[in-house]
Design an enzyme around this catalytic site. Structure first.
Site, short mmCIF file in Angstrom:
data_model
loop_
_atom_site.label_atom_id
_atom_site.label_comp_id
_atom_site.label_asym_id
_atom_site.label_seq_id
_atom_site.Cartn_x
_atom_site.Cartn_y
_atom_site.Cartn_z
CG LEU A 5 -12.63 -7.01 -8.32
CD1 LEU A 5 -11.34 -5.62 -7.96
CD2 LEU A 5 -11.99 -7.43 -10.38
CE LYS A 20 -12.58 3.57 -4.65
NZ LYS A 20 -11.40 3.22 -4.90
CG HIS A 71 -17.07 -7.99 -1.71
ND1 HIS A 71 -15.54 -7.88 -1.52
CD2 HIS A 71 -17.71 -7.19 -1.18
CE1 HIS A 71 -15.63 -6.54 -1.47
NE2 HIS A 71 -16.80 -5.71 -1.47
CE1 TYR A 94 -14.22 2.25 -1.22
CE2 TYR A 94 -15.50 1.28 -2.73
CZ TYR A 94 -14.32 1.54 -1.81
OH TYR A 94 -13.31 0.92 -2.80
CB THR A 103 -17.49 -6.11 -12.68
OG1 THR A 103 -19.03 -6.71 -11.76
CG2 THR A 103 -16.84 -6.98 -12.50
CB SER A 135 -16.15 0.04 -6.45
OG SER A 135 -17.26 -0.03 -6.57
CB SER A 136 -20.05 -0.68 -10.04
OG SER A 136 -20.41 -2.13 -8.90
CB CYS A 137 -20.82 1.49 -5.05
SG CYS A 137 -19.10 1.99 -4.74
CG HIS A 154 2.51 -4.01 -2.92
ND1 HIS A 154 3.02 -2.82 -2.21
CD2 HIS A 154 3.15 -5.04 -2.89
CE1 HIS A 154 3.46 -3.81 -0.94
NE2 HIS A 154 3.86 -4.55 -1.35
NE ARG A 155 0.38 -5.91 3.02
CZ ARG A 155 0.73 -6.26 4.01
NH1 ARG A 155 1.74 -6.91 4.80
NH2 ARG A 155 -0.35 -5.03 5.20
N GLY A 156 -2.82 -5.70 -1.63
CA GLY A 156 -4.80 -5.92 -1.75
C GLY A 156 -5.22 -7.42 -2.86
N1 LIG Z 1 -12.70 -5.87 -4.40
C1 LIG Z 1 -13.71 -6.07 -5.00
O1 LIG Z 1 -14.67 -6.43 -5.62
C2 LIG Z 1 -13.05 -4.67 -5.87
C3 LIG Z 1 -14.25 -4.75 -6.74
C4 LIG Z 1 -14.14 -3.32 -7.55
C5 LIG Z 1 -13.49 -2.07 -7.60
N2 LIG Z 1 -12.43 -2.34 -6.66
C6 LIG Z 1 -11.71 -1.52 -6.26
O2 LIG Z 1 -10.48 -1.89 -6.25
C7 LIG Z 1 -9.33 -1.30 -5.73
C8 LIG Z 1 -9.11 -2.09 -4.43
O3 LIG Z 1 -9.78 -3.51 -3.87
P1 LIG Z 1 -9.19 -4.55 -2.95
O4 LIG Z 1 -10.53 -5.10 -2.81
O5 LIG Z 1 -7.98 -4.81 -3.47
O6 LIG Z 1 -8.87 -3.94 -1.34
P2 LIG Z 1 -8.12 -4.69 -0.63
O7 LIG Z 1 -7.70 -5.92 -0.87
O8 LIG Z 1 -8.44 -4.42 0.86
O9 LIG Z 1 -6.49 -4.13 -0.39
C9 LIG Z 1 -6.25 -2.48 -0.10
C10 LIG Z 1 -5.20 -1.88 -0.08
O10 LIG Z 1 -4.90 -0.50 0.19
C11 LIG Z 1 -4.33 -0.58 0.91
N3 LIG Z 1 -4.33 0.03 1.87
C12 LIG Z 1 -5.42 0.58 2.65
N4 LIG Z 1 -5.50 2.09 2.95
C13 LIG Z 1 -3.72 2.65 3.09
C14 LIG Z 1 -3.36 3.35 3.62
N5 LIG Z 1 -3.53 4.53 4.50
N6 LIG Z 1 -2.10 3.70 2.84
C15 LIG Z 1 -1.64 2.98 1.85
N7 LIG Z 1 -2.61 1.96 1.45
C16 LIG Z 1 -3.51 1.78 2.25
C17 LIG Z 1 -3.77 -1.72 1.74
O11 LIG Z 1 -2.44 -1.60 2.05
P3 LIG Z 1 -1.47 -2.92 3.50
O12 LIG Z 1 -2.38 -4.63 3.64
O13 LIG Z 1 0.00 -2.89 3.18
O14 LIG Z 1 -2.37 -2.23 4.53
C18 LIG Z 1 -4.54 -2.84 0.96
O15 LIG Z 1 -3.91 -3.90 0.43
C19 LIG Z 1 -10.28 -0.35 -4.82
O16 LIG Z 1 -10.48 0.82 -5.43
C20 LIG Z 1 -11.48 -0.85 -4.53
O17 LIG Z 1 -12.88 -0.01 -4.80
C21 LIG Z 1 -12.88 -3.91 -5.45
#
Ligand SMILES: NC(=O)c1ccc[n+]([C@@H]2O[C@H](COP(=O)([O-])OP(=O)(O)OC[C@H]3O[C@@H](n4cnc5c(N)ncnc54)[C@H](OP(=O)(O)O)[C@@H]3O)[C@@H](O)[C@H]2O)c1
Length: 314
Positions: free
Chosen positions: A167, A141, A180, A137, A165, A108-110, A12-14
């Site tokens: 984000l 997924k 990114h 990765y 896609t 994700s799209s990968c 929830h912080r990501g």
């Molecule tokens: N970014 C993109 O462009 C994009 C595109 C398509 C799909 N997605 C998908 O969306 C999802 C989230 O991506 P995001 O970009 O939001 O990533 P992010 O900003 O890096 O956030 C990931 C979150 O996962 C938590 N996390 C990581 N390891 C953990 C662990 N061992 N235990 C508990 N929590 C853990 C982290 O928590 P803490 O902050 O508490 O450490 C962090 O808040 C992923 O599945 C990704 O594939 C992202």
């Protein structure tokens, strides 16, 4: 899904998770649960099993993952494979043990083959080899999608998976190597403006076409799917609009207020010429985006300016 359901948002912080949290809070959901990774490490199976049983959520949204750019994925494939498999297997097994009725797994799209048709339909899954730089990765997924399907088949859970896609938006990663392309360009143009530089160099020809989605649109799609979608097939979440890297760079330069020139370094690789998800299944269910790319970039830049000193640097 009801407004009073206990909804656990993992990650929830990501970037994605924080937008989902904001959206659900604004929509009136009153029992949101978020646990930082230092409160619950999802790679710790025992801790995950017992904490999820304690929380006893009706709904789980899995936005927790080890995420990184090409460089990080290419350098640490074993970590990306192992940690992501552990996070999702533990979380889904714990959700099953706690009798969770609705769960949404984000990928994700990968997950799609390197040479998938463009725009990429969900039916392209498992039809060819993946892009090598992030195949570890991607395989993790894909396993998550299959785990959702297996849980549905074996246990009758109404769980779903969705593939967003690219984000961008508040809480994005602005690290010079791990970010990114959109976040990296915001940072680059901002620094060029601040330093009074005359030019900004864009890697490659600028011709590749890419699709972007503001995280607030992702969050609204997540709610929409939990309310309206119950199918084993994964579903793409995209804006349906593509933009060339050159157009993207020009828009960011305008939003940031950089008045110098853009120079293309054509010695650098372009990557795949076009990458876009076919999100017609989602759009035909009645969901649409709220943000234009320009407004979205302005919002992301506003957040970057307000948080410049504390933006993520890992
Ligand atoms: N970014 C993109 O462009 C994009 C595109 C398509 C799909 N997605 C998908 O969306 C999802 C989230 O991506 P995001 O970009 O939001 O990533 P992010 O900003 O890096 O956030 C990931 C979150 O996962 C938590 N996390 C990581 N390891 C953990 C662990 N061992 N235990 C508990 N929590 C853990 C982290 O928590 P803490 O902050 O508490 O450490 C962090 O808040 C992923 O599945 C990704 O594939 C992202």
């Amino acid at each position: 899904m009801k407004l009073t359901d206990t909804i656990y948002i993992a990650g929830h912080r990501g970037l994605a998770g924080s937008a989902i949290w904001r959206h659900f809070e604004k929509a009136g959901y009153t029992n949101l649960v978020g646990l930082r990774s230092d409160e619950l490490d999802l790679t710790d199976r025992q801790a995950t099993m017992s904490r999820i049983r304690e929380v006893s959520p009706e709904v789980v949204i899995d936005a927790a993952a080890k995420v990184g750019g090409i460089h990080a994925n290419n350098t640490y494939p074993a970590d990306f494979l192992s940690q992501n498999l552990q996070i999702q297997v533990n979380l889904m097994d714990a959700a099953h043990a706690a009798g969770v009725d609705r769960l949404l797994f984000l990928g994700s799209s990968c997950i799609y083959p390197k040479f998938a048709p463009q725009p990429i339909p969900e039916s392209a899954l498992l039809t060819g080899p993946l892009e090598e730089t992030n195949d570890a990765y991607g395989i993790a997924k894909i396993s998550g999608i299959l785990q959702v399907q297996a849980m549905r088949r074996q246990h009758g859970h109404r769980w779903i998976s969705a593939m967003p896609t690219n984000l961008y938006g508040p809480n994005d990663n602005y690290h010079p190597e791990n970010s990114h392309v959109l976040a990296a360009l915001i940072r680059k143009f901002h620094e060029a403006k601040t330093e009074g530089a005359d030019t900004v160099t864009i890697w490659g020809s600028g011709r590749p076409l890419r699709e972007f989605l503001h995280v607030d649109d992702l969050a609204s799609a997540v709610e929409f799917l939990l309310l309206n979608y119950d199918d084993p097939q994964t579903i793409n979440i995209g804006s349906g609009h593509e933009v060339s890297i050159q157009q993207l760079a020009h828009t960011i330069a305008e939003v940031v207020g950089f008045r110098g020139d853009l120079v293309n370094d054509e010695t650098k690789p372009d990557g795949t010429p076009r990458k876009m998800l076919d999100s017609s299944r989602l759009h035909s269910l009645g969901w649409t985006t709220a943000w234009s790319l320009r407004e979205g970039i302005a919002d992301a830049y506003e957040w970057f300016l307000a948080n410049e000193s504390s933006v993520r640097s890992v």
